[in-house]
Design a protein around this motif. Sequence first.
Motif, PDB file in Angstrom:
ATOM      1  N   CYS A 115      16.990  38.582  -9.774  1.00  0.00           N
ATOM      2  CA  CYS A 115      17.298  37.587 -10.806  1.00  0.00           C
ATOM      3  C   CYS A 115      18.480  38.081 -11.635  1.00  0.00           C
ATOM      4  O   CYS A 115      18.837  39.260 -11.589  1.00  0.00           O
ATOM      5  CB  CYS A 115      16.088  37.357 -11.712  1.00  0.00           C
ATOM      6  N   LEU A 116      19.068  37.176 -12.396  1.00  0.00           N
ATOM      7  CA  LEU A 116      20.190  37.519 -13.272  1.00  0.00           C
ATOM      8  C   LEU A 116      19.696  37.736 -14.700  1.00  0.00           C
ATOM      9  O   LEU A 116      19.088  36.838 -15.289  1.00  0.00           O
ATOM     10  CB  LEU A 116      21.242  36.416 -13.268  1.00  0.00           C
ATOM     11  N   HIS A 118      20.927  37.968 -18.362  1.00  0.00           N
ATOM     12  CA  HIS A 118      22.129  37.504 -19.043  1.00  0.00           C
ATOM     13  C   HIS A 118      21.829  37.213 -20.505  1.00  0.00           C
ATOM     14  O   HIS A 118      20.671  37.164 -20.929  1.00  0.00           O
ATOM     15  CB  HIS A 118      22.688  36.245 -18.366  1.00  0.00           C
ATOM     16  N   TYR A 409      25.485  37.399  -3.039  1.00  0.00           N
ATOM     17  CA  TYR A 409      25.180  36.888  -4.375  1.00  0.00           C
ATOM     18  C   TYR A 409      25.982  37.727  -5.371  1.00  0.00           C
ATOM     19  O   TYR A 409      25.783  38.934  -5.479  1.00  0.00           O
ATOM     20  CB  TYR A 409      23.681  36.982  -4.645  1.00  0.00           C
ATOM     21  N   ALA A 411      27.748  38.645  -9.166  1.00  0.00           N
ATOM     22  CA  ALA A 411      27.808  38.587 -10.624  1.00  0.00           C
ATOM     23  C   ALA A 411      29.142  39.177 -11.045  1.00  0.00           C
ATOM     24  O   ALA A 411      29.688  40.052 -10.372  1.00  0.00           O
ATOM     25  CB  ALA A 411      26.650  39.353 -11.254  1.00  0.00           C
ATOM     26  N   VAL A 426      30.485  33.927 -10.879  1.00  0.00           N
ATOM     27  CA  VAL A 426      29.064  34.151 -10.607  1.00  0.00           C
ATOM     28  C   VAL A 426      28.579  33.062  -9.652  1.00  0.00           C
ATOM     29  O   VAL A 426      28.721  31.871  -9.950  1.00  0.00           O
ATOM     30  CB  VAL A 426      28.230  34.119 -11.909  1.00  0.00           C
ATOM     31  N   TRP A 446      25.833  32.110 -20.205  1.00  0.00           N
ATOM     32  CA  TRP A 446      25.895  33.492 -20.632  1.00  0.00           C
ATOM     33  C   TRP A 446      27.174  33.723 -21.443  1.00  0.00           C
ATOM     34  O   TRP A 446      28.127  32.971 -21.382  1.00  0.00           O
ATOM     35  CB  TRP A 446      25.855  34.446 -19.439  1.00  0.00           C
ATOM     36  N   PRO A 452      26.520  38.984 -16.889  1.00  0.00           N
ATOM     37  CA  PRO A 452      25.190  38.989 -16.270  1.00  0.00           C
ATOM     38  C   PRO A 452      25.085  40.090 -15.227  1.00  0.00           C
ATOM     39  O   PRO A 452      26.087  40.530 -14.661  1.00  0.00           O
ATOM     40  CB  PRO A 452      25.103  37.595 -15.629  1.00  0.00           C
ATOM     41  N   TRP A 454      22.454  41.673 -11.915  1.00  0.00           N
ATOM     42  CA  TRP A 454      21.302  41.459 -11.039  1.00  0.00           C
ATOM     43  C   TRP A 454      20.222  42.492 -11.328  1.00  0.00           C
ATOM     44  O   TRP A 454      20.519  43.685 -11.497  1.00  0.00           O
ATOM     45  CB  TRP A 454      21.711  41.563  -9.573  1.00  0.00           C
TER      46      TRP A 454
END
Length: 460
Positions: A115-116, A118, A409, A411, A426, A446, A452, A454
Amino acid sequence: MKAISTCFGGQTRRRRPCSSQGRHQVVGAARRVARWARSHWPRNVAPPEAATEQPAGAADQRDWSGLPEDLLLTAMASMEVLDVLNSGDVCSSWRAACAQFCRLHLNAKPSPPPCLLHARAADGAAAIYSPSTGATFPCRGGGFAVAGSAHGWVFAVDNATANPFLFNPLTGARTALPPLASLERVKGTSLNADGTAVYDVDHYRPTSAATAAMGVEPVTARRARGWMFRRVAISPVGVVLLVHMPHGEASYARPGDQRWTSLSPVLESVSLCPVSGVVHNNGNGLFYLMCQGGAIFSVDLAGPAPTARPVSYKMRELRPSYRHTFYLVFRGEELLLVTRHLRLSRPRAGEKDVSTTDIWIEKVGVQVPSPSREMLPGIGDDYALFLGHNEPMCLPVKDYPTLRPNCAYLADDSEQHFPPITRQDVGVWDFCSGTMHKFGGDLKPWLDDHPPIWITPSLY
């Protein structure tokens, strides 16, 4: 509260206030526990009675708040980590069971995908966003990440002192780390008029005339928070390897250490160039470091004294810039070098925007030093890649069905400059199409000064 009372005999239970989305998550967790309890209730024990007589087809009105703790613990073990935490918000007895679950270090189902973490643009409060479900969860710990995360822990710093610590954003648990002043390059400390710390950082390097002239420079805690800590790798047993300024040095700390131990004497035997990346291999317990000069080497911290061994020499510099970011990551036991190509633009006056234009992946041999490399077309149909300030991760999609295969994925982990860089890089990079899919279109929940990061949700 109507939905919650449906699961609990029409009785409203006292619980902490939350948003409508948070209430929905708690309700979902409560229903999953109740559903599990109905199917696993002992045959020789009568289940809870309904608060009132229920007509045929009506929702279950039993008061499941009185479930025995051992049954609750077994039910929680069948749930995912986030559901375990949400079930603790249902009522006081379930909150006590959740606390006992954590004290006993019981295992929940495999964690959800990363999950992020942030900072919300509305109020700056830390929150956890799940791209796989679109849900947002509250962060239960203070501080904010600046350099890395791994195994559920986030590397964060204190606002007033810039001293680092680890915290678990799901549970709020904290683990102390040695203070910033114990780094070899920090020669002294003082306090500003506002009570914040100032550190005397030694820039001297005998191989650089420019840094030799700088000598010792005062660095405020505010500057240190965003400048001192560059990259972090964390082992499962809590050993932290930190890449830090002023010259990309590396230091490490074991659990309980009072000071950071510099790796400079060890690394000088294999490379004099600054370190730009680090990753831990959970398989063999070694750390792998990448130097700006192109060298990659392993570091063993398990023995009485650290040792370093060259792994590979690349035929080009691996120096991070606004055009490139480099990462080391393991795909199983294969060491990969990932290059993230960036484009800098100025969408509006006084702003900078960095966007990913391509991602290259090279397979690095780890048995003998070799300048050869193998270019890969992507991360593979069996894996998904996670890049940013976190310790890079390559996860098998068979264990995380909601992840998109052969995708990265991303960030935003670009360095801040003036004018500030907006944190919009992102999303998910598709290796097949070579395109970037942003999370929520233009939605950017954010803050630009808190990128942010991970995290891997974990209770411990």
